[in-house]
Design an enzyme around this catalytic site. Structure first.
Site, PDB file in Angstrom:
ATOM      1  N   ASP A  51       0.824  -1.216   0.000  1.00 23.99           N
ATOM      2  CA  ASP A  51       0.000   0.000   0.000  1.00 23.99           C
ATOM      3  C   ASP A  51       0.858   1.265   0.000  1.00 23.99           C
ATOM      4  O   ASP A  51       2.050   1.216   0.300  1.00 23.99           O
ATOM      5  CB  ASP A  51      -0.858   0.042   1.271  1.00 23.99           C
ATOM      6  CG  ASP A  51      -1.979  -0.980   1.252  1.00 23.99           C
ATOM      7  OD1 ASP A  51      -2.021  -1.812   0.332  1.00 23.99           O
ATOM      8  OD2 ASP A  51      -2.813  -0.931   2.169  1.00 23.99           O
ATOM      9  N   HIS A  57       4.159  -2.203   2.949  1.00 23.45           N
ATOM     10  CA  HIS A  57       4.270  -0.871   2.324  1.00 23.45           C
ATOM     11  C   HIS A  57       5.622  -0.768   1.636  1.00 23.45           C
ATOM     12  O   HIS A  57       6.658  -0.932   2.309  1.00 23.45           O
ATOM     13  CB  HIS A  57       4.133   0.213   3.405  1.00 23.45           C
ATOM     14  CG  HIS A  57       2.828   0.133   4.143  1.00 23.45           C
ATOM     15  ND1 HIS A  57       2.628  -0.763   5.172  1.00 23.45           N
ATOM     16  CD2 HIS A  57       1.668   0.792   3.971  1.00 23.45           C
ATOM     17  CE1 HIS A  57       1.374  -0.631   5.611  1.00 23.45           C
ATOM     18  NE2 HIS A  57       0.771   0.307   4.903  1.00 23.45           N
TER      19      HIS A  57
HETATM   20 NI    NI Z   1      -2.280   2.947   3.583  1.00 20.88          NI
END
Ligand code: NI
Length: 281
Positions: free
Chosen positions: A106, A248
């Site tokens: 993400d 991430h």
């Molecule tokens: Ni996020």
């Protein structure tokens, strides 16, 4: 006079050969038998089962998203299932004896580390899923194009990383659609999947934006720990068939952990797939 006649004959001969080539009958698609452990899962809202391997044939029944079907063979763009034939574009083929997981990233693309991750994934021939922020798509369009070209799933993570259930309907839609449009302008394809920031989805929003929200089953907390060994340990302790791992790609430690996990999980018999290929429970 004579040469002109010859030219005419040659012209006629070339024409004849050309016409004959064009008239070559289309080869019937070869059938391919599939193993006993292969299954199909419907990946669209509804799909049709036809009586024959042709869209013009009668419809035998409708099947819905997530339904699983036993499959015996593939002919061209059609799978043969017990009731008839279903088009390959409506389903995902999988081996029920294999374990599948998805690595998801993400908040990117990140100008520093996403390309390092993409290099490592390409070297291993592994596909992952990215959920992108609209504002970062604008800053790094080349990375988004590269994700798409290299077979990764490109999804939406809103424009400003907002918590959707705290916004009005109109504002929530705007955050999603603006990002969809940016991804479309960059890759030529609209995303179909999205990860809501903080896992906060608004009730029935999927009906209004026509997108499928994708959550996760393992939160690595990579942004918090920023420690390669710790991230690997968290995943290895919790991993099982169907796991969706949240990471991430804006941290060096995450990229290192993801690539090492890709190797170790593959060794343990897991197949790494994109979220659309994962059979959701
Ligand atoms: Ni996020």
């Amino acid at each position: 006079m004579k040469t002109r006649r010859w030219r005419r004959w040659i012209f006629m001969a070339v024409l004849l050969v050309g016409v004959l080539c064009l008239r070559q009958p289309v080869q019937a698609a070869e059938s391919q038998m599939l193993g006993d452990t292969m299954r199909l899962a419907v990946k669209v809202a509804t799909a049709l089962i036809h009586s024959e391997a042709s869209g013009d044939s009668a419809v035998v029944k409708n099947v819905g998203f997530g339904e699983q079907l036993k499959v015996t063979e593939k002919t061209g763009n059609w799978y043969k299932v017990s009731d008839g034939y279903i088009h390959t574009s409506k389903v995902v083929l999988y081996d029920k004896n294999k374990k599948h997981i998805a690595l998801t990233f993400d908040d990117g693309p990140d100008a520093r580390y996403t390309s390092v991750l993409l290099d490592g994934l390409r070297a291993r021939n592994i596909k992952v899923s990215f959920f992108l922020l609209g504002e970062k798509v604008e800053q790094n369009p080349d990375l988004v194009r590269r994700m798409q070209e290299e077979g990764h799933l490109v999804g939406n993570h809103t424009y400003h990383h907002v918590q959707l259930d705290k916004l009005s309907d109109a504002k929530a839609r705007e955050e999603i659609l603006k990002t969809n449009n940016l991804i479309y302008e960059t890759t030529g394809r609209y995303p179909q999947y999205m990860r809501p920031p903080f896992g906060a989805w608004k009730k029935n929003l999927e009906l209004r934006v026509e997108m499928m929200p994708v959550f996760w089953t393992i939160d690595t907390l990579d942004w918090k720990v920023q420690n390669t060994e710790q991230i690997i340990k968290t995943v290895e302790e919790k991993i099982k068939d169907g796991s969706i791992i949240l990471m991430h790609d804006e941290y060096k430690t995450t990229v290192e952990a993801a690539l090492r996990l890709a190797d170790s999980l593959k060794e343990k018999g897991y197949e790494l797939v994109t979220v659309d290929e994962l059979i959701m429970p």
